[in-house]
Design a protein around this motif. Structure first.
Motif, PDB file in Angstrom:
ATOM      1  N   UNK A  91      65.844   3.891 -31.450  1.00 39.70           N
ATOM      2  CA  UNK A  91      66.376   3.855 -32.815  1.00 39.70           C
ATOM      3  C   UNK A  91      67.393   4.967 -33.035  1.00 39.70           C
ATOM      4  N   UNK A  92      67.066   6.176 -32.578  1.00 39.46           N
ATOM      5  CA  UNK A  92      67.985   7.297 -32.751  1.00 39.46           C
ATOM      6  C   UNK A  92      69.255   7.096 -31.945  1.00 39.46           C
ATOM      7  N   UNK A  93      69.106   6.598 -30.721  1.00 40.58           N
ATOM      8  CA  UNK A  93      70.273   6.391 -29.862  1.00 40.58           C
ATOM      9  C   UNK A  93      71.232   5.363 -30.449  1.00 40.58           C
ATOM     10  N   UNK A  94      70.706   4.239 -30.887  1.00 42.00           N
ATOM     11  CA  UNK A  94      71.559   3.179 -31.442  1.00 42.00           C
ATOM     12  C   UNK A  94      72.245   3.648 -32.720  1.00 42.00           C
ATOM     13  N   UNK A  95      71.536   4.409 -33.544  1.00 45.85           N
ATOM     14  CA  UNK A  95      72.143   4.924 -34.779  1.00 45.85           C
ATOM     15  C   UNK A  95      73.276   5.892 -34.463  1.00 45.85           C
ATOM     16  N   UNK A  96      73.049   6.807 -33.523  1.00 49.70           N
ATOM     17  CA  UNK A  96      74.101   7.754 -33.149  1.00 49.70           C
ATOM     18  C   UNK A  96      75.262   7.048 -32.449  1.00 49.70           C
ATOM     19  N   UNK A  97      74.945   6.018 -31.661  1.00 50.95           N
ATOM     20  CA  UNK A  97      76.003   5.255 -31.005  1.00 50.95           C
ATOM     21  C   UNK A  97      76.893   4.567 -32.035  1.00 50.95           C
ATOM     22  N   UNK A  98      76.286   4.017 -33.073  1.00 54.31           N
ATOM     23  CA  UNK A  98      77.076   3.405 -34.146  1.00 54.31           C
ATOM     24  C   UNK A  98      77.950   4.443 -34.837  1.00 54.31           C
ATOM     25  N   UNK A  99      77.415   5.652 -35.019  1.00 59.06           N
ATOM     26  CA  UNK A  99      78.220   6.713 -35.617  1.00 59.06           C
ATOM     27  C   UNK A  99      79.366   7.147 -34.724  1.00 59.06           C
ATOM     28  N   UNK A 100      79.131   7.214 -33.412  1.00 63.94           N
ATOM     29  CA  UNK A 100      80.192   7.594 -32.478  1.00 63.94           C
ATOM     30  C   UNK A 100      81.323   6.576 -32.481  1.00 63.94           C
ATOM     31  N   UNK A 101      80.967   5.305 -32.604  1.00 66.42           N
ATOM     32  CA  UNK A 101      81.998   4.272 -32.606  1.00 66.42           C
ATOM     33  C   UNK A 101      82.818   4.275 -33.891  1.00 66.42           C
ATOM     34  N   UNK A 102      82.305   4.972 -34.908  1.00 67.76           N
ATOM     35  CA  UNK A 102      83.056   5.077 -36.153  1.00 67.76           C
ATOM     36  C   UNK A 102      83.933   6.311 -36.244  1.00 67.76           C
ATOM     37  N   UNK A 103      83.883   7.170 -35.220  1.00 71.52           N
ATOM     38  CA  UNK A 103      84.719   8.376 -35.223  1.00 71.52           C
ATOM     39  C   UNK A 103      86.174   7.975 -34.980  1.00 71.52           C
TER      40      UNK A 103
ATOM     41  N   UNK B  49      76.840  12.479 -48.783  1.00 70.44           N
ATOM     42  CA  UNK B  49      77.680  11.771 -47.822  1.00 70.44           C
ATOM     43  C   UNK B  49      78.518  10.695 -48.482  1.00 70.44           C
ATOM     44  N   UNK B  50      77.936  10.002 -49.469  1.00 70.19           N
ATOM     45  CA  UNK B  50      78.712   8.969 -50.173  1.00 70.19           C
ATOM     46  C   UNK B  50      79.799   9.594 -51.037  1.00 70.19           C
ATOM     47  N   UNK B  51      79.512  10.771 -51.635  1.00 70.42           N
ATOM     48  CA  UNK B  51      80.521  11.433 -52.456  1.00 70.42           C
ATOM     49  C   UNK B  51      81.706  11.919 -51.649  1.00 70.42           C
TER      50      UNK B  51
ATOM     51  N   UNK C  79      83.806  15.421 -33.162  1.00 71.76           N
ATOM     52  CA  UNK C  79      82.709  14.464 -33.105  1.00 71.76           C
ATOM     53  C   UNK C  79      81.539  14.866 -33.996  1.00 71.76           C
ATOM     54  N   UNK C  80      81.058  16.102 -33.849  1.00 67.54           N
ATOM     55  CA  UNK C  80      79.896  16.531 -34.623  1.00 67.54           C
ATOM     56  C   UNK C  80      80.131  16.509 -36.133  1.00 67.54           C
ATOM     57  N   UNK C  81      81.273  17.021 -36.643  1.00 68.60           N
ATOM     58  CA  UNK C  81      81.490  16.922 -38.097  1.00 68.60           C
ATOM     59  C   UNK C  81      81.524  15.470 -38.586  1.00 68.60           C
ATOM     60  N   UNK C  82      82.106  14.576 -37.788  1.00 68.67           N
ATOM     61  CA  UNK C  82      82.143  13.168 -38.199  1.00 68.67           C
ATOM     62  C   UNK C  82      80.751  12.543 -38.189  1.00 68.67           C
ATOM     63  N   UNK C  83      79.888  13.041 -37.303  1.00 69.65           N
ATOM     64  CA  UNK C  83      78.532  12.491 -37.186  1.00 69.65           C
ATOM     65  C   UNK C  83      77.547  13.126 -38.159  1.00 69.65           C
ATOM     66  N   UNK C  84      77.966  14.141 -38.896  1.00 67.71           N
ATOM     67  CA  UNK C  84      77.028  14.899 -39.721  1.00 67.71           C
ATOM     68  C   UNK C  84      76.187  14.024 -40.649  1.00 67.71           C
ATOM     69  N   UNK C  85      76.762  13.100 -41.438  1.00 68.68           N
ATOM     70  CA  UNK C  85      75.908  12.267 -42.304  1.00 68.68           C
ATOM     71  C   UNK C  85      74.901  11.433 -41.511  1.00 68.68           C
ATOM     72  N   UNK C  86      75.324  10.918 -40.364  1.00 65.06           N
ATOM     73  CA  UNK C  86      74.419  10.122 -39.533  1.00 65.06           C
ATOM     74  C   UNK C  86      73.312  10.995 -38.970  1.00 65.06           C
ATOM     75  N   UNK C  87      73.650  12.197 -38.519  1.00 61.27           N
ATOM     76  CA  UNK C  87      72.666  13.110 -37.938  1.00 61.27           C
ATOM     77  C   UNK C  87      71.622  13.494 -38.974  1.00 61.27           C
ATOM     78  N   UNK C  88      72.074  13.845 -40.182  1.00 64.22           N
ATOM     79  CA  UNK C  88      71.132  14.230 -41.238  1.00 64.22           C
ATOM     80  C   UNK C  88      70.199  13.070 -41.568  1.00 64.22           C
TER      81      UNK C  88
END
Length: 305
Positions: free
Chosen positions: A186-198, A302-304, A221-230
């Motif tokens: 679950x964590x891997x797929x969620x982070x993978x989806x976030x990486x593809x959105x960078x 994150x939405x704001x 990469x990490x700043x773009x992934x921040x909402x997904x990581x949290x």
């Protein structure tokens, strides 16, 4: 008809149409809401109420309201707070290791490597397995006599008689490894989806400026992934802290693996103290709600942004 009458009539028509639309939306929402109210909200409210009673197991037992007595008893219940500490160690350890391992795997799955589709499919296998099946499989693998783990260690010349789930020094670390393996998909797929959105253009601009691969990872990469990581780490922590089936099948709470949910389960169904067990459950719900609050607040920020 005057202009005022026309404006009033139009406003009334808009209010009626809006009320009709809202009523239609509620009617569509109701079939989905009823099962949630019946099977989630109502049992939760009953459990909260039971925590303020002296309910115990037995026939013809009179259940009486005892106020906060269960919580007064819990304040000095050292074994329960010990299990709480074990639960926090378990949840933080599994969540942290799971995140690091999943991020590394997501980066690999996001790279243009051969067999990428097959690798992504294999990464989902633990997600498709029930926790009980995962625990049984790992109990067999960690068996001290014929387990695959000790067999592999013996082939490498390492000690091959370790009772992984039967001693205090290894039971919790072994359970943490199993928890990490079970929750990684679950964590891997969620982070993978976030990486593809960078945004790839940001990487290209950083590369033109002379940034190395590590620098691009840290600054782009990490700043773009921040909402997904949290979001994913918060949800993982809640799920891990709330674990029951996996650890119950692995060790039944023995050898330093007594999580709060296991402790409350034993208090209710082994010792018959339903009121006290419900009070324990209420404390666990408060902790989970605390972390859920931070998750929802992070989502709103994150939405704001």
């Amino acid at each position: 008809m005057s202009a005022v009458d026309i404006v009033v009539a139009e406003r009334g028509l808009r209010r009626r149409s809006r009320f009709g639309a809202e009523r239609g939306a509620w009617l569509l929402f109701l079939p989905a809401m009823l099962p949630i109210l019946a099977f989630s909200v109502w049992p939760l409210l009953q459990g909260i109420a039971l925590g303020f009673t002296n309910a115990t197991a037995g026939r013809d037992v009179v259940v009486e309201f005892n106020g906060v007595q269960n919580y007064v008893d819990l304040a000095g219940y050292e074994l329960f707070w010990n299990s709480f500490g074990i639960g926090l160690i378990w949840a933080f350890s599994v969540t942290l290791i799971q995140f690091v391992a999943s991020l590394c795997l997501a980066l690999l799955l996001n790279a243009n490597l051969w067999g990428q589709g097959v690798a992504r499919t294999l990464a989902l296998i633990p997600w498709a397995m029930p926790p009980v099946i995962i625990a049984i499989m790992w109990r067999l693998m960690l068996h001290p006599t014929y387990g695959a783990v000790n067999g592999g260690m013996g082939a490498l010349g390492l000690p091959d008689n370790i009772n992984w789930l039967g001693q205090a020094s290894t039971a919790l670390p072994a359970a943490i490894v199993v928890g990490v393996w079970a929750g990684m998909p679950q964590t891997t797929i969620t982070l993978l989806a976030g990486l593809q959105g960078v945004n790839a253009e940001l990487h290209e601009a950083a590369q033109i400026d002379g940034a190395s691969t590590w620098q691009r990872f840290i600054s782009v990469t990490l700043p773009a992934l921040r909402p997904v990581i949290v979001a994913i780490t918060t949800l993982d922590f809640i799920n891990n802290f709330n674990s029951f089936a996996l650890v119950y099948v692995l060790t039944a709470g023995a050898w330093g693996t007594m999580l709060p949910m296991l402790f409350a389960y034993n208090e209710a169904f082994r010792y018959g103290n339903f009121g006290l067990a419900s009070a324990m459950g209420n404390v666990i719900v408060i902790v989970i709600t605390f972390f859920l609050f931070f998750y929802l607040r992070a989502q709103a920020k994150g939405r704001e942004s």
